[in-house]
Design a protein around this motif. Sequence first.
Motif, PDB file in Angstrom:
ATOM      1  N   UNK A  21       0.836  -1.197   0.000  1.00 33.48           N
ATOM      2  CA  UNK A  21       0.000   0.000   0.000  1.00 33.48           C
ATOM      3  C   UNK A  21       0.875   1.253   0.000  1.00 33.48           C
ATOM      4  N   UNK A  22       1.931   1.242   0.800  1.00 30.64           N
ATOM      5  CA  UNK A  22       2.870   2.370   0.835  1.00 30.64           C
ATOM      6  C   UNK A  22       3.524   2.519  -0.535  1.00 30.64           C
ATOM      7  N   UNK A  23       3.866   1.397  -1.164  1.00 27.09           N
ATOM      8  CA  UNK A  23       4.446   1.437  -2.515  1.00 27.09           C
ATOM      9  C   UNK A  23       3.478   2.069  -3.508  1.00 27.09           C
ATOM     10  N   UNK A  24       2.192   1.716  -3.410  1.00 24.96           N
ATOM     11  CA  UNK A  24       1.188   2.289  -4.309  1.00 24.96           C
ATOM     12  C   UNK A  24       1.071   3.801  -4.113  1.00 24.96           C
ATOM     13  N   UNK A  25       1.138   4.242  -2.862  1.00 28.01           N
ATOM     14  CA  UNK A  25       1.086   5.682  -2.585  1.00 28.01           C
ATOM     15  C   UNK A  25       2.271   6.401  -3.217  1.00 28.01           C
ATOM     16  N   UNK A  26       3.435   5.781  -3.109  1.00 24.14           N
ATOM     17  CA  UNK A  26       4.633   6.385  -3.701  1.00 24.14           C
ATOM     18  C   UNK A  26       4.530   6.400  -5.228  1.00 24.14           C
ATOM     19  N   UNK A  27       4.108   5.305  -5.815  1.00 24.78           N
ATOM     20  CA  UNK A  27       3.982   5.221  -7.272  1.00 24.78           C
ATOM     21  C   UNK A  27       2.977   6.233  -7.811  1.00 24.78           C
ATOM     22  N   UNK A  28       1.949   6.546  -7.005  1.00 22.90           N
ATOM     23  CA  UNK A  28       0.940   7.531  -7.411  1.00 22.90           C
ATOM     24  C   UNK A  28       1.425   8.960  -7.196  1.00 22.90           C
ATOM     25  N   UNK A  29       2.584   9.104  -6.569  1.00 18.98           N
ATOM     26  CA  UNK A  29       3.123  10.435  -6.312  1.00 18.98           C
ATOM     27  C   UNK A  29       2.486  11.120  -5.115  1.00 18.98           C
ATOM     28  N   UNK A  30       1.810  10.360  -4.268  1.00 22.00           N
ATOM     29  CA  UNK A  30       1.139  10.954  -3.112  1.00 22.00           C
ATOM     30  C   UNK A  30       2.062  11.132  -1.918  1.00 22.00           C
ATOM     31  N   UNK A  31       3.109  10.313  -1.832  1.00 23.31           N
ATOM     32  CA  UNK A  31       4.080  10.435  -0.743  1.00 23.31           C
ATOM     33  C   UNK A  31       5.489  10.247  -1.301  1.00 23.31           C
ATOM     34  N   UNK A  32       6.460  10.668  -0.504  1.00 25.05           N
ATOM     35  CA  UNK A  32       7.868  10.452  -0.829  1.00 25.05           C
ATOM     36  C   UNK A  32       8.446   9.451   0.157  1.00 25.05           C
ATOM     37  N   UNK A  33       9.303   8.598  -0.343  1.00 20.38           N
ATOM     38  CA  UNK A  33       9.995   7.614   0.489  1.00 20.38           C
ATOM     39  C   UNK A  33      11.482   7.884   0.377  1.00 20.38           C
TER      40      UNK A  33
END
Length: 96
Positions: A21-33
């Motif tokens: 889920x965290x990966x999906x958020x990053x891929x969508x550009x919603x968060x930075x890791x």
Amino acid sequence: MQNELIIISEYCEKCQIEPSFIDMLQESGLIDIRIEGGERCLPFDELPDVERYCRMYYDLSINMEGIDAIHHLLERMDEMQREIHALRGRLRLFGE
């Protein structure tokens, strides 16, 4: 001010969410890791957004596309509220 980081694997385990889920958020550009010491980490200031997205996804069953659309609309609303505030300030100058 030092930017604190949260290790993603520990956060996911504690909150019982899937790391994907965290990966999906990053891929969508919603968060930075960030990568620190070989660990994938979330900046502490991203945490409120991640928690909001988790509630949308897990509690409300909103898919990633829906979360992205909601995010865009909320950003647009914030932008419009700032503009309204600035315009009200300008109107006060003319009213005096």
